[in-house]
Design an enzyme around this catalytic site. Structure first.
Site, PDB file in Angstrom:
ATOM      1  CB  ALA A   1      54.113 -18.504  66.702  1.00  0.00           C
TER       2      ALA A   1
ATOM      3  CD  GLU B   1      52.948 -18.071  63.197  1.00  0.00           C
ATOM      4  OE1 GLU B   1      52.644 -17.014  62.613  1.00  0.00           O
ATOM      5  OE2 GLU B   1      52.105 -18.730  63.867  1.00  0.00           O
TER       6      GLU B   1
ATOM      7  CG  HIS C   1      51.003 -15.940  58.433  1.00  0.00           C
ATOM      8  ND1 HIS C   1      49.810 -15.701  57.802  1.00  0.00           N
ATOM      9  CD2 HIS C   1      50.679 -16.407  59.673  1.00  0.00           C
ATOM     10  CE1 HIS C   1      48.806 -16.009  58.620  1.00  0.00           C
ATOM     11  NE2 HIS C   1      49.302 -16.445  59.756  1.00  0.00           N
TER      12      HIS C   1
HETATM   13  N1  B3K Z   1      48.646 -14.032  63.470  1.00  0.00           N
HETATM   14  C1  B3K Z   1      48.936 -14.550  64.775  1.00  0.00           C
HETATM   15  C2  B3K Z   1      47.784 -14.478  65.717  1.00  0.00           C
HETATM   16  C3  B3K Z   1      47.589 -13.151  66.334  1.00  0.00           C
HETATM   17  C4  B3K Z   1      46.544 -13.232  67.406  1.00  0.00           C
HETATM   18  C5  B3K Z   1      46.240 -11.894  67.971  1.00  0.00           C
HETATM   19  N2  B3K Z   1      45.401 -12.001  69.149  1.00  0.00           N
HETATM   20  C6  B3K Z   1      49.433 -15.954  64.720  1.00  0.00           C
HETATM   21  C7  B3K Z   1      49.033 -16.725  63.533  1.00  0.00           C
HETATM   22  O1  B3K Z   1      47.894 -16.956  63.239  1.00  0.00           O
HETATM   23  O2  B3K Z   1      49.921 -17.108  62.811  1.00  0.00           O
HETATM   24 ZN    ZN Z   2      48.225 -17.394  61.234  1.00  0.00          ZN
END
Ligand code: B3K
Ligand code: ZN
Length: 874
Positions: free
Chosen positions: A267, A303, A306
């Protein structure tokens, strides 16, 4: 024809070379005119020079068709298109830049930038995908306010979504319409997202702790609304948990999640508009297992978390990735542990670190959680950056305690909210808020590899002194020979013969149970210890290290019963199993028969029959280490002996405990399906019993019956896995029935593809090859490919490592195809080849030959280039 990745010889970037940007972009207005093969994007950016003298503006770009460039509304011609983007010369110190580009979303099989998934449009920009949309300063330390206008056909794409709040919309001629979005929070380009499509929408609302209302929307493919409830529940739980545990509140008026079928990873946390692999959204009793539900909760949480750790405070450069990922994994693990079973969560997280993460440390791609050198950034979304990164945060939490840790988080946000920060900024905030010296601890960020902690103990009955000698060393890793001692929080507990905790004292004073191990060798002395104690060490896996200590069987059996935390009890069981797995591998290699003392069986029988224990925990206690984890204990891996021993261990435990396993299997039968922790725990234990019983005479009958009677996917899959692993007669019928029922649903069929991949039968590869022409299979869909190909190559060691090299040839064929269509997926699948040095000479030579072949591929993508070359050079 699929689009070809970059062809020039890739160059590396180094952390040490970081330079602040020479320009910044404060605002960007984007306009997307969406068409399947010709989408036009107009980007109007407000740009300011930061450098003190005139310099060209260097923008990143990849696979773009440039239509026009304007500066302050006037056509501009003083620019050059380069291999990596666009260099614009002679620009003023402050100006408006307009760039129009054209892209082809339908041909974008890389699934990076703007692409089509199913019928809709979506984007993926992290790490460097925004440059496949427009020419831009595509780096995380350039933070701009985004306004996005999306134009598309109204009937085909009724929903037009982007980050932030919806500020305007309207209809156009030719059946087209538009929606405009504005994100008030400045963000780096990797957090940009756009989605256009026709969906079913699940709606809810959330009132934040300060009383603001947030609209929650989950977009799924039409017909899937009955599979979105758990994702919504998990989102609401995440929002509440982050307020309660971290004091962090959501900051926009709307939070959207879109589930798509074509997605390279799990995701993506785009501001206000998460794009999800449908695997981590869609679930109901008929289609998803309990493990799927747990995955959804964890990823939805991850997510969401984040939004603060990643979006509000982002990374200065990609070398700092663990700043957001390690921390956010720590947060999602804590979330799952607070909501569900802490010991079971910890056990499963530790399995990943000890298994695949430690394996990464031993391979050619080994890197510290903050890497020093990168060719393809997508190659560094690794278990090391994520899972070991989370362990590093957890160690700080252990050293500081919850209160100081939260004070550190608060200070971190006070200092860095709205900016791009470094890992060092984070440690500094923790240090400043707690007053605890983390100077040596910082080495965890720069040193790669798995430390080994060797312990010796000694009891002196006369002085009642118990001495613990702790030595640490980290073996050299690829490209990093010299290693320094680390600051290791070493959590211990002592028990007397009755199982009571012995208070830790030094010079008559109570000492803390987390020892600060900071030197290559240290001695810890405890006095007033009345009798020779049993020591429990590295409790809760207090550091990501390998522990070496000579435990006797009796001590381990004792700890399995008396250790005060469940994790330590599980760990003692694992050490006991490891001892006999190693011993039997030796025996098998010498042509001797498998042997297991009755006392070991009794120790596990005791656990199985302990009614005070959570059934989910018992299931973990009875789960044997995977063949891959066992492989990690050896310098040279003997796949066949390991497979033989792990299978026999299972069979022997099954036959020795058959009565108890059957009794428990029967008692735990459930009347009604639910997804409470209690119900899941019972299913977990019952199905673990089935996995053992499959190896007994009754196995086929039981698995067949469970498959027929099951009213939920967890029990269905448990029956199928048992049949698959044990090669039961009912397997064929089950596989045929399942395929007939679910061919229309790729996500559900993934479970079937995984079983085909893991099939231990001798003709597994032939089956896998045939399965590739199954109606539900599609090499272009990363979920399908991972399910079938990765489960065979990474999780079916005996068949993949067939001595004739057929498994290796198969992987090369797949990698060659994916190198052209989706190198990011290829780069994940190549992992088993990177470990070739751990096998016998014959297999080494065969794998090496495949790597050589790959290295000569025309148009070898950066992703594979980096790994293939490192593996060959190592
Ligand atoms: N930040 C994204 C991952 C992105 C990967 C790019 N190849 C998902 C996560 O770690 O939440
Ligand atoms: Zn992440």
């Amino acid at each position: 024809m699929a689009e070809q990745p970059t062809t020039t010889q890739p160059t590396a970037k180094y952390r040490a070379d970081y330079q602040a940007p020479e320009y910044t972009i404060t605002d960007i207005a984007l306009e997307f005119d969406l068409h399947d093969t010709e989408t036009h994007i107009v980007a109007t950016s407000q740009i300011k020079r930061l450098a003190d003298k005139q310099v060209p503006l260097v923008l990143d770009g990849d696979g773009l068709k440039l239509v026009r460039v304007e500066v302050n509304g006037e056509a501009w011609t003083d620019y050059a298109e380069t291999d990596t983007g666009l260099t614009i010369n002679g620009v003023p110190a402050e100006f408006e830049l307009t760039i129009e580009t054209e892209v082809n979303p339908e041909a974008n099989t890389l699934l990076e930038g703007l692409y089509k998934s199913g019928g809709g449009f979506c984007t993926q920009c992290e790490a460097e995908g925004f440059r496949r949309i427009t020419y831009y300063m595509d780096r995380p330390d350039v933070l701009a306010r985004f306004t996005t206008k999306v134009i598309a056909d109204k009937e085909a794409f009724p929903y037009l979504l982007s980050n932030g709040n919806r500020i305007d919309s309207g209809d156009l001629e030719n059946g087209r319409h538009w929606v405009q979005w504005q994100d008030p929070f400045p963000k780096p380009s990797y957090l940009f997202a756009l989605v256009a499509g026709d969906f079913d929408v699940l709606r809810d609302t959330y009132t934040t702790m300060s009383g603001r209302n947030v609209e929650l929307e989950i977009f799924v493919d039409k017909g899937n609304l009955d599979r979105a409830d758990y994702a919504m529940t998990s989102l609401i739980n995440s929002m509440k948990w982050d307020e309660e545990r971290f004091g962090l509140e959501y900051d926009l008026d709307i939070y959207m999640i879109v589930a798509v079928d074509f997605f390279n990873m799990g995701a993506m946390e785009n501001k206000g508009l998460n794009v999800f692999n449908s695997k981590y959204v869609l679930a109901n009793a008929a289609t998803a297992t309990d493990t799927d539900y747990q995955g959804i909760e964890a990823v939805i949480g991850h997510e969401y978390f984040h939004n603060w750790t990643g979006n509000r405070v982002t990374c200065r450069d990609w070398f700092q990735l663990s700043l957001k990922e390690g921390l956010t994994v720590f947060r999602d693990q804590e979330f799952s542990s607070d909501l569900g079973s802490r010991p079971v969560n910890r056990i499963n997280n530790v399995r990943v670190v000890r298994g695949p993460q430690f394996a990464e440390d031993r391979g050619p791609m080994s890197h510290p959680i903050r890497p020093e050198k990168v060719i393809e950034m997508n190659n560094f979304y690794t278990l090391t950056v994520y899972e070991k990164g989370s362990e590093v945060i957890r160690m700080m939490h252990t050293l500081l305690g919850e209160q100081n840790f939260q004070a550190g988080m608060k200070l971190y946000f006070e200092r860095h909210d709205g900016t791009a920060a470094t890992c060092d900024d984070f440690v500094q905030a923790m240090e400043d808020a707690s007053g605890i010296d983390l100077s040596r601890f910082r080495r965890w960020y720069s040193q790669a590899g798995t430390p080994v902690v060797n312990v010796a103990t000694d009891y002196d009955a006369e002085s009642k002194c118990y001495r613990v000698t702790v030595k640490q060393h980290t073996p050299p890793t690829a490209g990093q020979e010299e290693k320094l001692p680390l600051h290791i929080p070493f959590d211990i507990e002592l028990y007397d013969s009755r199982g009571e905790v012995v208070e830790l004292q030094c010079n008559g004073k109570k000492v803390h149970h987390v020892l600060d191990v900071t030197e290559a060798e240290q001695v810890f002395e405890f006095d007033n210890v009345e009798e020779k104690p049993v020591i429990s060490m590295l409790r809760e896996f207090s550091a990501p290290v390998v522990l070496e200590y000579n435990y006797s069987d009796d001590e381990l059996a004792f700890l399995m019963v008396h250790a005060r935390n469940e994790f330590a009890r599980w760990d003692a069981g694992q050490i006991l199993l490891a001892k006999y797995i190693r011993e039997n591998v030796k025996r098998v290699q010498q042509g001797e028969a498998f042997e297991l003392p009755a006392s070991v069986v009794d120790a596990f029988r005791g656990v199985l029959l302990d009614e005070k224990l959570d059934p989910a925990f018992i299931a973990e206690m009875l789960t044997l280490p995977s063949e891959n984890e066992v492989a990690g204990w050896y310098k040279t891996v003997d796949v066949d002996s390991i497979h033989a021993v792990v299978s026999q261990l299972k069979a022997v435990l099954a036959s020795e405990m058959e009565d108890e396993l059957s009794a428990i299997y029967q008692t735990l039968a459930q009347v009604e399906y639910s997804i409470s922790h209690e119900a899941m725990a019972k299913r977990a234990l019952r199905n673990t019993c089935l996995s053992y019983l499959a190896n007994t005479e009754n196995g086929d009958k039981l698995a067949a019956k469970q498959y027929k009677q099951s009213d939920n996917m967890t029990d269905t899959m448990a029956a199928m896995s048992a049949a698959n692993n044990a090669g039961l007669a009912c397997r064929e019928e089950q596989m045929a029935d399942f395929s007939e029922k679910w061919t229309h649903d790729g996500l559900v069929m993934d479970k079937w593809f995984i079983l085909q991949g893991k099939n231990p039968a001798e003709n597994a590869l032939e089956n896998v090859r045939n399965t590739m022409s199954h109606a539900a299979f599609d090499l272009k869909n990363p979920n399908r490919t991972r399910s079938l190909v990765a489960s065979f190559c990474a999780n079916n060691p005996v068949r993949f490592h067939a001595k004739d090299g057929s498994g290796y040839q198969f992987l090369t064929e797949i990698l060659t195809a994916l190198n052209a269509s989706n190198p990011q997926v290829a780069s994940r699948l190549i992992e088993p080849f990177l470990k070739y040095r751990q096998y016998d000479e014959q297999r080494q030579a065969l794998m090496r030959a495949e790597l050589e072949k790959l290295s000569k591929l025309e148009n070898l993508a950066k992703d594979l280039f980096e790994k293939v070359h490192k593996a060959l050079e190592q």
